[in-house]
Design an enzyme around this catalytic site. Structure first.
Site, PDB file in Angstrom:
ATOM      1  N   ARG A  82       0.818  -1.214   0.000  1.00 24.51           N
ATOM      2  CA  ARG A  82       0.000   0.000   0.000  1.00 24.51           C
ATOM      3  C   ARG A  82       0.848   1.259   0.000  1.00 24.51           C
ATOM      4  NH1 ARG A  82      -4.620  -1.152   4.360  1.00 24.51           N
ATOM      5  NH2 ARG A  82      -2.814  -1.661   5.618  1.00 24.51           N
ATOM      6  N   GLU A 104       3.635  -7.774  13.083  1.00 28.07           N
ATOM      7  CA  GLU A 104       2.677  -8.100  14.146  1.00 28.07           C
ATOM      8  C   GLU A 104       2.443  -9.602  14.200  1.00 28.07           C
ATOM      9  OE1 GLU A 104      -1.091  -5.662  14.328  1.00 28.07           O
ATOM     10  OE2 GLU A 104      -0.281  -5.059  12.384  1.00 28.07           O
TER      11      GLU A 104
END
Length: 172
Positions: A60, A97
């Site tokens: 992105r 994460e």
């Protein structure tokens, strides 16, 4: 912002809340506003461009970084996942994460001394920003600032940014 960024639970893995920016990208007015706001991190108070390159992180960061570079009148450099760039690369591995990843940049993508603005969609743990900054350093460039659409406020991403100027359009 809620209608333009949709929360998708358990993507790409269980326990992860993904922020889908597709509706924002499809809205010309919102997309233009976001690009101009992200680009502001590469300008001084008079509006002059103060960076030489924009670096966007896969994937992105490509979508946001390339038009930021156009808005600033400078070049764009993609930082990709391992094995996606066709020429000699620098590589840095880091923690996500939900796992680990390696990012790469062409060794000749940034000239020594060039000032760089890092652009991405989300600042979470800060691993992507820290790895990308290391890649810029390996090329001899100087990271000037970081500009992101969203910061996940509950995660320690700001710590990885360190003393760099940070532009965040929304904290979630």
């Amino acid at each position: 912002m809620e209608r333009l960024v949709i929360e998708v639970p358990d993507f790409p893995e269980p326990g992860i809340l993904f922020r889908d920016i597709s509706p924002m990208l499809a809205d010309h007015t919102a997309f233009t506003t976001v690009i101009e706001a992200l680009a502001s991190a590469g300008r001084d108070a008079s509006g002059a461009t103060v960076v030489d390159k924009v670096v966007g992180m896969e994937s992105r960061g490509f979508i946001l970084g390339a038009p930021v570079a156009l808005a600033l009148g400078i070049g764009f450099v993609p930082v990709r996942k391992a094995g996606k760039l066709p020429r000699e690369c620098h590589a840095v591995s880091y923690d996500l994460e939900y796992g680990q990843a390696t990012l790469e940049i062409h060794t000749d993508a940034i000239d020594p001394g060039e000032r760089v603005l890092l652009v991405d969609a989300v600042l979470a743990t800060g691993g992507t920003v820290a790895a990308t900054r290391q890649l810029v350093d390996l090329c001899g460039g100087v990271t000037q600032a970081v500009s992101v659409l969203m910061e996940l406020g509950a995660l320690p991403g700001r710590e990885a940014v360190g003393g760099l100027p940070l532009t965040v359009l929304a904290t979630v």
